[in-house]
Enzyme design. Structure first.
Site, PDB file in Angstrom:
ATOM      1  CD  GLU A  62      -3.182  -0.730   0.665  1.00 61.05           C
ATOM      2  OE1 GLU A  62      -3.518   0.462   0.597  1.00 61.05           O
ATOM      3  OE2 GLU A  62      -3.854  -1.654   0.189  1.00 61.05           O
ATOM      4  CG  ASP A 137       0.908  15.524  -4.035  1.00 62.03           C
ATOM      5  OD1 ASP A 137       0.302  16.178  -4.911  1.00 62.03           O
ATOM      6  OD2 ASP A 137       1.564  16.041  -3.119  1.00 62.03           O
ATOM      7  CB  THR A 208     -10.750   7.119   2.708  1.00 64.85           C
ATOM      8  OG1 THR A 208     -10.525   7.865   1.500  1.00 64.85           O
ATOM      9  CG2 THR A 208     -10.189   5.715   2.545  1.00 64.85           C
TER      10      THR A 208
END
Length: 231
Positions: A62, A137, A208
């Site tokens: 991950e 990002d 999330t």
């Protein structure tokens, strides 16, 4: 080389610490020795996942686990595989360790540092069952695109660490990045798209807080699921 010195590698992340809550500070102090891993760019031998987790099982990497909610949820629902989460944000590392402890998750370890250095020096070729890159990002300014994780320069390395049939799964809420990543992944030798373009949202990928914020802001979510082709 520059003036006889090696060029510094371009980072794909913002190094940041942030404020630690008392609970996360305590989790770091108590749990890092047992569940943590410092990435070593000088390592000359790959990690032994059997020694790291105490068993032999398929390994999921991950990259950028954030505050750890998705990693903890998937690991709890998938006890037959081991999860190695990579993060540089100290509060996120502490929060994931706290969840690992609270839920008694034995199949999670947390690495701190640059995921690309981990892949280069500590992950053996063809050893990963999956690589998850959720909401990396986007580096939205054109002059910063060279810092993106999912790009032509890095994908051969990522692909080489997957076993044959292993999956690279990316999710992003940045449309331009999604398009660029789709093109780069499609052009990478050894990877094939599991879908015709973008993938439907897989049920196993938890929703999330970060993703909810993106949806609330009106951004679309893009999933890309590519598989290392079997020979």
């Amino acid at each position: 080389m520059l003036d006889g010195r090696p060029l510094a590698r371009i980072r794909t992340f913002h190094p940041r610490r942030g404020r630690l809550s008392d609970a996360n500070r305590d989790a770091l102090a108590r749990l890092w020795p047992r569940h943590g891993l410092d990435i070593d760019p000088a390592a000359t031998e790959p990690l032994d996942p059997g020694a790291l987790f105490g068993r032999q099982a398929p390994l999921v990497l991950e990259i950028g686990s954030g505050m750890g909610e998705a990693t903890a949820t998937m690991a709890a629902a998938d006890p037959g595989r081991d999860y190695l989460a990579v993060e540089v944000h100290t509060p996120g590392i502490g929060n994931l360790l706290r969840m690992v402890d609270a839920e008694n998750l034995t199949n999670v370890r947390v690495a701190c540092g640059d995921a690309l250095e981990l892949l280069r020096h500590q992950i053996a070729p063809a050893s990963l069952d999956a690589v998850h890159i959720y909401f990396p990002d986007p580096w939205p300014k054109a002059r910063h695109h060279k810092r993106r994780l999912v790009q032509n320069a890095h994908l051969p390395l990522l692909a080489s660490r997957l076993r044959h049939g292993g999956v690279l799964h990316m999710a992003t809420d940045w449309a331009e990045y999604a398009g660029a990543a789709l093109a780069a992944l499609s052009a990478t030798d050894g990877l094939r798209n599991d879908h015709d373009g973008f993938a439907p949202r897989p049920a196993h990928r938890p929703l999330t807080k970060f993703e909810r914020r993106g949806v609330t802001a009106g951004r679309d979510i893009f999933d890309l699921v590519f598989r290392r082709a079997c020979r």
